[in-house]
Design a protein around this motif. Sequence first.
Motif, mmCIF file in Angstrom:
data_model
loop_
_atom_site.group_PDB
_atom_site.id
_atom_site.type_symbol
_atom_site.label_atom_id
_atom_site.label_comp_id
_atom_site.label_asym_id
_atom_site.label_seq_id
_atom_site.Cartn_x
_atom_site.Cartn_y
_atom_site.Cartn_z
ATOM 1 N N ASP A 1 -65.818 8.596 55.333
ATOM 2 C CA ASP A 1 -66.826 9.625 55.442
ATOM 3 C C ASP A 1 -65.939 10.835 55.865
ATOM 4 N N GLU A 2 -65.118 10.905 56.788
ATOM 5 C CA GLU A 2 -64.356 12.164 57.126
ATOM 6 C C GLU A 2 -63.771 12.883 55.882
ATOM 7 N N VAL A 3 -62.863 11.974 55.228
ATOM 8 C CA VAL A 3 -62.087 12.611 54.166
ATOM 9 C C VAL A 3 -63.196 13.222 52.989
ATOM 10 N N VAL A 4 -64.371 12.339 52.681
ATOM 11 C CA VAL A 4 -65.372 12.710 51.817
ATOM 12 C C VAL A 4 -66.000 14.205 52.340
ATOM 13 N N TYR A 5 -66.165 14.365 53.352
ATOM 14 C CA TYR A 5 -66.645 15.526 53.994
ATOM 15 C C TYR A 5 -65.986 16.663 53.877
ATOM 16 N N TYR A 6 -64.734 16.512 54.125
ATOM 17 C CA TYR A 6 -63.734 17.513 54.086
ATOM 18 C C TYR A 6 -63.599 18.061 52.760
ATOM 19 N N VAL A 7 -63.346 16.976 51.889
ATOM 20 C CA VAL A 7 -63.213 17.692 50.365
ATOM 21 C C VAL A 7 -64.425 18.292 49.963
ATOM 22 N N GLU A 8 -65.643 17.549 50.132
ATOM 23 C CA GLU A 8 -66.830 18.213 49.680
ATOM 24 C C GLU A 8 -66.862 19.738 50.171
ATOM 25 N N GLU A 9 -66.415 20.003 51.396
ATOM 26 C CA GLU A 9 -66.546 21.016 52.116
ATOM 27 C C GLU A 9 -65.773 22.150 51.589
#
Length: 266
Positions: A61-69
């Motif tokens: 979840d943390e990585v997905v959030y960072y990438v999307e951001e």
Amino acid sequence: MDGRKMKDLLQERLQSNDRTFTFDSKKDVLRIENTTTGKGITIELPGIIAKWETIKEKAVDEVVYYVEEALNVMGEEHTLAGREKNIYPVIRSTSFPQEATEGNRFLFDDHTAETRIYYALDLGNTYRLIDEGLLAKESWDAEQIRQIARFNVRSLPTPVKSDTVAGNTFYFLNTNDGYDASRILNESWLKEMKGKMNGTMAIAIPHQDVIIIADVENDTGYDVLAQMAMSFFASGHVPITALSFLYEEEGLEPVFILGKNKKRSE
């Protein structure tokens, strides 16, 4: 969990018609690019796999959030000039990436053994983390950003709700403005809260959208805080740390809480 499985998991979560994925199995890195702009992000998978072994889906979840951001703001031109009131500090775990796209290093400072301070330009629904490329383009000084961000975080409201459990009082700050954890940098507010304490003041910032301040008056208070911090950490959109901190004159000191015993982090 290995690199290929993690690659498949991230690709499934980040799949989009305007993105391409390139996996280097030898280096265990995944490259995600926007097909329109040609810009993208390279993710080193071993560190994510290590976190996944401990917190499972929350690591993803943390990585997905960072990438999307990051991908959402790529290709857009942003300027700092005239937007000084929109610059804030954000707290992240020490596992958070240190570089932005194209190798530009984020502006960040050490905070505790568990956390770092990054700096963000608020864009409304999202924000862009400030990197050295943006600073160089506009000839801004890093110390200037730090001072502006610290000033702005002190201007944010600090409404708290409280609850009492087993003779210990817990204060919760949760405005969901993206900078709740950042309030831990508001030293005057922390001192104000310290003045309300009857016992020991402890703090938890399990994810970016909450601060828990505990007035610990007995050993049970440490146990309750540890349970709260772990629960919030597991459910937070951007996890930071499940570890709690003692607030003392010299600042924040990480403390491990095991049963009714507490151990200061070395």
